[in-house]
Design a protein around this motif. Structure first.
Motif, PDB file in Angstrom:
ATOM      1  N   TYR A   8       0.691  -1.246  -0.108  1.00 17.34           N
ATOM      2  CA  TYR A   8      -0.568  -0.239  -0.538  1.00 17.34           C
ATOM      3  C   TYR A   8       0.537   1.008   0.159  1.00 17.34           C
ATOM      4  O   TYR A   8       2.063   0.741   1.123  1.00 17.34           O
ATOM      5  N   ARG A  26      -3.372   3.877  -0.304  1.00 14.11           N
ATOM      6  CA  ARG A  26      -3.837   3.250  -1.539  1.00 14.11           C
ATOM      7  C   ARG A  26      -3.864   1.823  -2.094  1.00 14.11           C
ATOM      8  O   ARG A  26      -1.963   1.895  -1.411  1.00 14.11           O
ATOM      9  N   GLU A  33      -7.332  -4.037  -3.216  1.00  7.98           N
ATOM     10  CA  GLU A  33      -8.321  -3.009  -3.368  1.00  7.98           C
ATOM     11  C   GLU A  33      -8.991  -3.281  -2.085  1.00  7.98           C
ATOM     12  O   GLU A  33      -9.312  -3.984  -1.779  1.00  7.98           O
TER      13      GLU A  33
END
Length: 59
Positions: A8, A26, A33
């Motif tokens: 991430y 993110r 995800e």
């Protein structure tokens, strides 16, 4: 450091103490995800010292 942290992009990398701060997390690869229907818990703690001071947030 946990291996998951390499998957991430977390910004900012350094946070000032005692101030409210927004953190962006993110995924680097598509298979990491976030699921919109899941509540995630984030723990924030000092990296420079052994401390019992741990902040936990639900996002």
């Amino acid at each position: 450091m946990n291996a998951e942290l390499f998957e991430y992009d977390i910004t900012p990398k350094i946070l000032p103490s005692g101030l409210e701060q927004r953190v962006a997390i993110r995924p680097i690869s598509p298979n990491r995800e976030f699921d919109e229907n899941t509540i995630y818990t984030i723990r924030v703690f000092p990296m420079t010292e052994v401390s019992t001071l741990v902040s936990t947030f639900e996002v």
